[in-house]
Scaffold this active site. Sequence first.
Site, short mmCIF file in Angstrom:
data_model
loop_
_atom_site.label_atom_id
_atom_site.label_comp_id
_atom_site.label_asym_id
_atom_site.label_seq_id
_atom_site.Cartn_x
_atom_site.Cartn_y
_atom_site.Cartn_z
N GLU A 128 0.84 -1.20 0.00
CA GLU A 128 0.00 0.00 0.00
C GLU A 128 0.88 1.25 0.00
O GLU A 128 2.01 1.20 0.47
CB GLU A 128 -0.89 0.02 1.26
CG GLU A 128 -1.82 -1.18 1.38
CD GLU A 128 -2.50 -1.24 2.76
OE1 GLU A 128 -2.68 -0.19 3.38
OE2 GLU A 128 -2.83 -2.36 3.19
N TYR A 243 -6.82 2.01 6.74
CA TYR A 243 -6.05 0.87 6.23
C TYR A 243 -5.75 -0.21 7.27
O TYR A 243 -5.08 -1.17 6.98
CB TYR A 243 -4.74 1.34 5.60
CG TYR A 243 -3.97 2.35 6.44
CD1 TYR A 243 -3.39 1.97 7.65
CD2 TYR A 243 -3.82 3.66 6.01
CE1 TYR A 243 -2.69 2.88 8.41
CE2 TYR A 243 -3.11 4.58 6.77
CZ TYR A 243 -2.55 4.19 7.97
OH TYR A 243 -1.86 5.09 8.73
N LYS A 332 10.60 3.28 2.71
CA LYS A 332 10.45 4.68 2.31
C LYS A 332 11.24 5.00 1.05
O LYS A 332 12.22 4.33 0.72
CB LYS A 332 10.91 5.59 3.45
CG LYS A 332 9.85 5.77 4.53
CD LYS A 332 10.29 6.87 5.43
CE LYS A 332 9.29 7.83 5.87
NZ LYS A 332 9.75 8.95 6.62
N CYS A 426 18.32 48.31 -4.56
CA CYS A 426 17.58 47.39 -5.42
C CYS A 426 18.43 47.06 -6.66
O CYS A 426 18.89 47.97 -7.35
CB CYS A 426 16.27 48.03 -5.85
SG CYS A 426 15.40 47.10 -7.12
N CYS A 444 11.93 46.73 -2.27
CA CYS A 444 12.29 47.93 -2.99
C CYS A 444 11.07 48.84 -2.96
O CYS A 444 10.01 48.46 -3.44
CB CYS A 444 12.65 47.59 -4.44
SG CYS A 444 12.67 49.05 -5.49
N CYS A 449 9.88 51.11 -9.96
CA CYS A 449 10.87 50.06 -10.19
C CYS A 449 10.37 49.16 -11.32
O CYS A 449 9.27 48.62 -11.24
CB CYS A 449 11.06 49.25 -8.92
SG CYS A 449 12.18 47.86 -9.11
ZN ZN Z 1 13.68 48.50 -7.51
#
Ligand code: ZN
Length: 693
Positions: A128, A243, A332, A426, A444, A449
Site C-alpha cells: 500500500e 487501512y 520509504k 535594489c 524595494c 521600479c
Molecule cells: Zn527597484
Amino acid sequence: MSIEIKPDVSPKSISNVKDAAQAVERLRNAIRFHNYRYYVLDSPMIADAEYDAMMQDLIELETRFPTLLTPDSPTQRVGGAARAELGLVTHPIPMLSLKTVYEKSDVISFDENCRRELGVGSVEYVAEPKFDGLAVELVYENGRLVMASTRGDGQTGEDITPNIKTLNEVPLVLLSVDGVVVPLRLVVRGEVFMRIEGFMELNRRRSEAGESLFANPRNAAAGSLRQLDPSISASRPLHIFLYEIADISGKEIETQWELLHTLQSWGLKTNIEESRFCHGTSELFRYHQDMYEKRDHLQYEIDGVVYKVNDRTSHERLGFRSRDPRWAIAYKFRPREATTRLLDIKVQVGRTGKLTPVAVLEPVVVGGVEVSRASLHNQSEIDRRDIRIGDTVLVKRAGDVIPQVEGPIGDQRDGSERIFHMPSECPVCGSDVVMSEDKKTTVCPNMNCPAQLRERLIHFASKQGMDIEGLGDKRVEQLVRAGLVTSFHSLYRLKKEDLMSLERYGDLSADTLLSQIEGSKKQPLWRFLNALGIPHVGEHMAQVLANNFRTIEKLMHASEQQLQSVSQVGPEVSRAVIEFFVDKYNHAEIEALINAGLRFVEIVKEEGKQPFEGLTFVFTGTLERWTREEAEQLVVDMGGHAASAVSKNTSYVVAGPNAGSKLAKAKTLGVTVISEDEFAAMIEKRASSGAAA
Ligand SMILES: [Zn+2]
C-alpha cells in the site's frame, strides 16, 4: 439493508412524530448512502440538487420535531462549541509505528524472516502507499462513531472527535452496503491528509490574508485537524484513507485484502486503487519503483510504501520485535536531497517589490531532476542556517516545490567562504531597499521600479485606486511591454498615436481610454493614496489618512509622531508611510504626477446621505490636529454645519484644552461635548462607512 435511492418523503404532509421518525430514518439512510457514493466511491447516483433537497427535508423535520435530532444525523457534522483544550484518549491497543527502512537488503531480510517464521516458501503481501499525513484512530460502537483520536505518543492521543466528524468522507454511522454485517465494535486506523491542490489553495488564501503559511500538506493537515474549534477543521480540505483494524468484535476478517474491501463496504474510505497483491521480493520492489514514479502525479503526498503480510492470522504468530510489528514494514523513498556547492547568491526582485535571495548551485541531480537554483527565502533564514557563498550545501526537493537549500555541510569550509548580505540597493532600479527588523522581508519601495511596474500599475488603475475603467491587466501589460509606460506619470502623457500603434486599439477605444485616464486626474485623495500601493495602506487606511491629513503634502511631511497620533494608525503603518515617502524616486514621482495635472478633490458629495448631514458642530478651545478653519471645513465637506455659537440646535461641541464659555453654555443646554480625538474617530468612522456604502 435495503436503501431507497430517493425516498418519497413530503415533510409538509407529516403531522405526527411517529410518521416524522420514519421519514427521518429513511432520509438519513438515503443521505448516508449518497455520501458514501459521492465521497468514498467518487461515483454519485443522484444530482447535487436532489441531494440538497433531501438534506433540506431532513433539516425541516428535525427542526419541527427536535426530539428526533441525534448526534449521528448527517445534519450534525459541524457542531459544538470550541473547546478549551483537546482532551486525551488512551488507545485501546497501542498505536505503534512500523519499522522504516530505506534499503532493498532490509526488505529482503523482512521477507526472509516472514518465510522462516511461517515455514512457507513464499508469502503473500499487500503493498500500500505510505501516506504522508496524520495517523488517526476511529472507534465505532454498534456502528456509530464514538471516538476519534490522533496517534500522539502511541499510548495516548488527542481527542479529535468533533473535528473528524466534519470530514464528509468519515461516516458517522457505518453502512452495510453489500450485506456485510456491521461489527459491534470496530477500532480502525488510517491517515488524515490534505491533497496538494487543497494545500496550495489554502496557503494562497492565507498569504492573501497575511497569515503564516503551512510548510507542507502534512503540517497543514495536522494543524487543521487539531483545532479547538471544529468549524475551522470543517473549512479545511481534509481527506482520509483507512487501512488497518486494531480491534474488532462481531466479524472475522482473514486477510488484509479482505480488510480493505470490507472497510469500504462499511462506507469507510480506503485506497484499494493504489494497493497491490505481491508475491516475493521482486514484486515488492516493482511496486516500490512504480509508486516512486507515480508519486508526483498523485493528488496527495506519499513518502514510501508499506508491505503487510496478507494473512492476518499469521500476524499473531509473527508478533512484535521490541515495538515494531514483524508482519509489516515501511519501505520509504530515498529523500530527494543531494549535496553540491553554493557558487553564488543572486537577488531577485519580485513583482511586489520583494527581494529574494536565490542560490546559484553547481548543477546536481536531486530526485531525478537537475537543480542549479534554489530558494534561500530571506536574510534571516540565511543567517539562521549560517549559509555562506562557497559552502558545500545540502539541497532538498519535495514534490513539485522549488528546491531548497537546507544548510551547509559541516567541516567542509576552507576559509574562502563569504558571508552574504542583502544589497542595500535594489538590483533592478538602484533605490535604497527597506529591510524589516526581523530581516525576513526586504523590499524595494520605488513605485516605478521596472520589476514591479506592471503589478503596481494594475493596482493604480484598479477600481479601488484611480478607477481607470479601461485599464485592466492586459492593457497595462501591453503598455509596459511596448515601453510606452515606464512610470505612473507617463500614463498621463500617453498620446493617441501611441495607443494606435498597439494591437487591438481602434480610433474609438484609444479615445475612450485616453478620456478615462484624463478623468482619473480628479479623484479624492484616499483613492490616490490607495493607488500608490504603500505597504500596509489599503482602502480603509487610505481613507483614514486622507481624512486626517487632508493634503498629499501634509502626509508626505508628516512625522512618525503625527502619524501615530491618528487613532487607527499603528507603528507598522506609520513606518511604511514614512519609508515610502522618504524614497527619492517616489518623491519625484508624486511631483511628476501633480505636474501631470493630478488634483485631489475633497470628499465628493456621494449619492445619498452625507456623513454629517443634519448635524451642527461648534468648536471651542485649542485643537491639535487642525486649525479651527480646517476643522470647520471638514464638517462642511461631510455635509454638516459649523456654527460659531452654541445653541440648543447644536449637535456636538468639540472642546479642546482651554475651552471657555462655550463649554459652560453647552453644559447648561445639555449639548453633547466631545474631545478632539472623539471627533477624529467620528470622521474616520463616518467617512469610511459613507464611502463603503
Ligand atoms: Zn527597484
